[in-house]
Design an enzyme around this catalytic site. Structure first.
Site, PDB file in Angstrom:
ATOM      1  N   GLU A 280      38.045  -8.345 -31.419  1.00  0.00           N
ATOM      2  CA  GLU A 280      39.120  -8.909 -30.763  1.00  0.00           C
ATOM      3  C   GLU A 280      39.840  -7.554 -29.857  1.00  0.00           C
ATOM      4  O   GLU A 280      40.225  -7.733 -28.771  1.00  0.00           O
ATOM      5  CB  GLU A 280      40.107  -9.844 -31.686  1.00  0.00           C
ATOM      6  CG  GLU A 280      39.606 -11.051 -32.036  1.00  0.00           C
ATOM      7  CD  GLU A 280      38.976 -11.905 -30.933  1.00  0.00           C
ATOM      8  OE1 GLU A 280      39.608 -12.036 -29.830  1.00  0.00           O
ATOM      9  OE2 GLU A 280      37.973 -12.708 -31.056  1.00  0.00           O
ATOM     10  N   ASP A 368      31.277  -6.816 -29.030  1.00  0.00           N
ATOM     11  CA  ASP A 368      30.473  -6.475 -30.173  1.00  0.00           C
ATOM     12  C   ASP A 368      30.244  -5.131 -30.231  1.00  0.00           C
ATOM     13  O   ASP A 368      30.206  -4.532 -31.282  1.00  0.00           O
ATOM     14  CB  ASP A 368      29.146  -7.306 -29.928  1.00  0.00           C
ATOM     15  CG  ASP A 368      29.646  -8.959 -30.483  1.00  0.00           C
ATOM     16  OD1 ASP A 368      30.468  -8.958 -31.232  1.00  0.00           O
ATOM     17  OD2 ASP A 368      28.665  -9.563 -30.031  1.00  0.00           O
TER      18      ASP A 368
END
Ligand code: ZN
Length: 431
Positions: A280, A368
């Protein structure tokens, strides 16, 4: 353009988008069902057959409901436009002895209520049939109704002033009204960004500061490592409504907050929570959030310019089912143009959906990669597998359906990508 040509264009776009939606939906159901009997090889050691089959059945159940919803929405749109529904409401509100601006507000209120009533059974079915059947629902009837009442109150409290302002600008701000309306819209978005975490979300959930402990220590260390300005860390009682887990960011500048669903914290161990949060943080650090905001600002400007043009064209009204007798009064009421535009626009923007999904998936891959640089990659894949399992997200979506709609890459591709990053960085390290 002639009214008939515009009607034809509208019906063709609606027909085409409906056909594509149904075709993709059928593909998705068929693909998920065809892969129901075996866990994909990459997940065999991590997810059991029962969980895999539950995810398949859950996906199919949701997909079927969504298809019926799509058909009902299309029927509703036809009824409201070429079917003459909106004309009825325009005629009815025109007869009410209040200023035209308030007739327009009434037009929005009546249309909003009609759409709300049509959507209600679907929302009920989703919560009390589908979520219930798969063991996710924690809502009671009472909570469902209170949520709805609160949601309605919030949308009236925030939406009504905005609507009145925009309608007033359309009437009085002259040829450049769209620029003023756009500024108002941007200011409104900013206001929501401030109000959402502090005033709106607490109406629906309880937020408590994240307790001291190993998870909090890990998270604070990560924030420091990523050069992240101090943000509030909160736990939300998501379990009040659903078994689904999640984590999100709200606010901006110094008012940033990181919110964890209690369901997520009970399920993940500290290094998995850290990895999910690192992902995030990646969205923020890599400017994904800022870019999305910029895109949406640019697109809303384009949309308003388009509306300003269409609102002056008689064929736009006539082509969407406004009879000649109501044409003059409709063109004098900016609310009619706005309502018609908001109803018809999604039919034309549907074709852009794959682009937006592709853009979002690109950001997911990047976030990611950021997470693997700043936290443990193995913990990230473990956390993802747990989240797929807990949310009964299918591991075997139809590739085309996924390419068209999905904001996140399919599970197998996403995990393979993370694992390839780990191998790549190992290869770079000196022996
Ligand atoms: Zn993400």
């Amino acid at each position: 353009m002639t009214p008939i040509a515009f009607t034809a264009l509208f019906l063709a776009a609606l027909g085409a988008s409906l056909a594509v939606r149904i075709w993709l939906s059928r593909r998705q159901v068929a693909h998920v069902q065809a892969h129901r009997d075996a866990v994909p090889p990459a997940f065999v050691s991590r997810i059991g057959l029962a969980a895999h089959q539950k995810a398949a059945d859950y996906t199919v159940a949701k997909q079927r409901l969504a298809t019926i919803n799509t058909l009902v929405d299309a029927a509703m749109l036809l009824l409201m436009t070429v079917g003459g529904g909106l004309s009825l409401v325009i005629g009815w509100t025109a007869a009410i002895p209040v200023p035209q601006l308030w007739q327009d507000v009434l037009l929005f209120a009546v249309t909003g209520i009609l759409y709300g009533l049509v959507g209600l059974p679907f929302s009920w079915w989703q919560t009390f049939r589908i979520e219930e059947r798969f063991g996710f629902n924690r809502m009671t009837w009472k909570l469902w109704l209170t949520d709805m009442a609160k949601g309605l109150a919030v949308s009236i409290a925030l939406g009504l002033p905005l609507l009145v302002l925009v309608l007033w600008l359309m009437r009085t701000a002259g040829a450049l009204w769209w620029l003023w309306a756009w500024s108002a819209w941007m200011a409104f978005q900013l206001l929501i960004l401030v109000l959402y975490p502090t005033l709106i979300a607490p109406l629906f959930n309880k937020f408590t500061p994240l307790a001291e402990g190993p998870a909090r220590e890990r998270i604070e260390a990560l924030l420091v490592r990523c050069g992240f300005a101090r943000a509030g860390l909160f736990v939300m009682d998501g379990s009040k409504r659903s078994g689904h887990g999640n984590a999100y960011f709200t606010g901006f500048g110094r008012a940033k907050r990181i919110v964890f669903f209690d369901t997520l914290l009970t399920r993940l161990v500290p290094d998995e929570i850290e990895a999910v949060l690192a992902h995030e943080l990646g969205h923020y650090k890599l400017k994904h959030v800022a870019r999305r905001v910029a895109w949406s600002a640019a697109l809303s400007l384009v949309v308003l310019v388009l509306l300003a043009w269409l609102a002056r064209e008689p064929w736009f009204y006539a082509g969407l089912g406004i009879p000649d007798a109501l044409l003059q009064v409709s063109m004098a009421r900016p609310g009619v143009a706005l309502e018609l535009f908001l109803l018809a626009l999604p039919v034309f923007t549907f074709a852009l959906e794959p682009l937006s999904a592709l853009y979002s998936r690109k950001h997911e891959f990047e976030a990611d990669a950021y997470a693997t640089r700043n936290a443990d990659a193995t913990a990230l894949t473990q956390a993802l597998v747990k989240l797929y399992e807990d949310n009964a997200a299918t591991l075997t979506p139809d590739p085309l359906h996924s390419a068209f709609y999905d904001s996140h890459p399919p599970a197998a591709i996403r995990i393979a990508h993370i694992e390839s990053l780990v191998r790549g960085s190992q290869a770079l390290q000196p022996a």
